[in-house]
Design an enzyme around this catalytic site. Structure first.
Site, PDB file in Angstrom:
ATOM      1  N   ASP A  53      -6.977  -7.699  -0.798  1.00 47.52           N
ATOM      2  CA  ASP A  53      -7.874  -6.717  -1.417  1.00 47.52           C
ATOM      3  C   ASP A  53      -9.325  -6.924  -0.975  1.00 47.52           C
ATOM      4  O   ASP A  53      -9.744  -8.043  -0.666  1.00 47.52           O
ATOM      5  CB  ASP A  53      -7.760  -6.827  -2.949  1.00 47.52           C
ATOM      6  N   HIS A  58     -10.363  -1.709   6.715  1.00 44.40           N
ATOM      7  CA  HIS A  58      -8.919  -1.936   6.873  1.00 44.40           C
ATOM      8  C   HIS A  58      -8.621  -2.501   8.262  1.00 44.40           C
ATOM      9  O   HIS A  58      -7.852  -3.451   8.401  1.00 44.40           O
ATOM     10  CB  HIS A  58      -8.143  -0.622   6.674  1.00 44.40           C
ATOM     11  N   LEU A  85       9.130 -18.007  10.322  1.00 43.49           N
ATOM     12  CA  LEU A  85       8.540 -17.337   9.166  1.00 43.49           C
ATOM     13  C   LEU A  85       9.074 -15.909   8.979  1.00 43.49           C
ATOM     14  O   LEU A  85       9.207 -15.171   9.950  1.00 43.49           O
ATOM     15  CB  LEU A  85       7.016 -17.280   9.389  1.00 43.49           C
TER      16      LEU A  85
END
Ligand code: IPE
Ligand code: IPE
Ligand code: MG
Length: 247
Positions: free
Chosen positions: A21, A38, A132
């Site tokens: 955020d 972004h 991962l």
């Protein structure tokens, strides 16, 4: 000694969930558009994935776009969708090199065709990778997911495949989008907001929560290590007393 070297390997979480955020505020502070924020957040994603890979953390779930984010201005939504496509396209090579497997949770049928196609392509391409797992929450919200799980369970009961008395917490977990993923032990939210915003409500039941003021585009490996250090200082009691744990 660097924070990374102070981490106890045996006590690292297997799954870290992150609410990325603060992109908009980061850009605004620089007199730029929210979309610039972004775009600038992508390097923080890279840093976290690299750090998690090095530490051999199993799963990272990133909240990239919530069900509620569809309510943002069309221009921003379109830019976020385009960013998803370009990022997945450019990062697939890195995922292959670093043995990263992509998975996605969320209502992906609501995504533009091109986004869905790119995601499915990358999921398939990376499906054999064993390092991962990057789990992207896109068009995701926990209430959507839980509602969907309730429908699936009700359907099984209706078809006599499941007895009502047999429904337990595991039944619910198994019908969520995260069915094959362990619950996150740690949830990080950047940008100083102290809320969950409809993220993994069921799965976070016993997660340690870590909030920091850093805006997402500024989040670096060191910030991630700090969060992990903090996690390792917590006593996870799961309802027991501290004395019971020391026995
Ligand atoms: C998080 O940053 C990214 C998404 C929700 C897609 P924001 O866009 O929410 O940034 P702020 O919170 O407005 O600063
Ligand atoms: C949560 O952030 C969603 C993502 C990070 C993708 P928001 O910025 O949308 O959350 P609220 O609206 O401040 O709670
Ligand atoms: Mg926000």
């Amino acid at each position: 000694m660097s924070v990374k070297n102070q981490l106890i390997k045996e006590r690292l979480p297997e799954h870290v969930a992150i609410i990325m955020d603060g992109n908009g505020r980061w850009a605004k502070k620089r007199g730029n558009s929210r979309v610039f924020g972004h775009r600038s957040g992508v390097k923080a994603v890279r840093a976290v994935l690299e750090a998690a890979g090095e530490l051999e953390i199993g799963y990272i779930t990133l909240y990239a776009f919530s069900t509620e984010n569809w309510k943002r201005p069309k221009l921003e939504v379109d830019a976020l969708m385009a960013l998803l496509v370009s990022t997945i396209t450019s990062e697939t090579k890195t995922f292959m090199k670093n043995n990263v497997r992509l998975s996605v949770i969320g209502c992906i049928d609501t995504l533009p065709k091109e986004v869905k196609r790119k995601l499915v392509e990358c999921i398939e391409k990376t499906s054999q990778n064993s390092g991962l797992t990057l789990n992207l929450a896109i068009s995701y919200s926990a209430r959507w997911e839980i509602t969907d799980a309730v429908k699936k369970i009700a359907e099984q009961v209706k078809n006599n495949e499941l007895d009502v008395d047999a429904i337990d917490a595991e039944t619910i977990s198994n019908n969520l989008t995260t069915a094959n993923i362990p619950d996150p032990e740690l949830m990080i939210r950047t940008s100083g907001e102290l809320r969950i915003s409809n993220f993994l409500l069921w799965q976070l039941a016993y997660a340690e929560l870590y909030f920091c003021d850093t805006l997402w585009p500024d989040f670096q490996k060191e910030d991630f290590y700090e969060a992990l250090m903090d996690f390792q200082s917590r006593e996870r009691r799961f309802g027991k007393t501290s004395e019971q744990l020391k026995k």
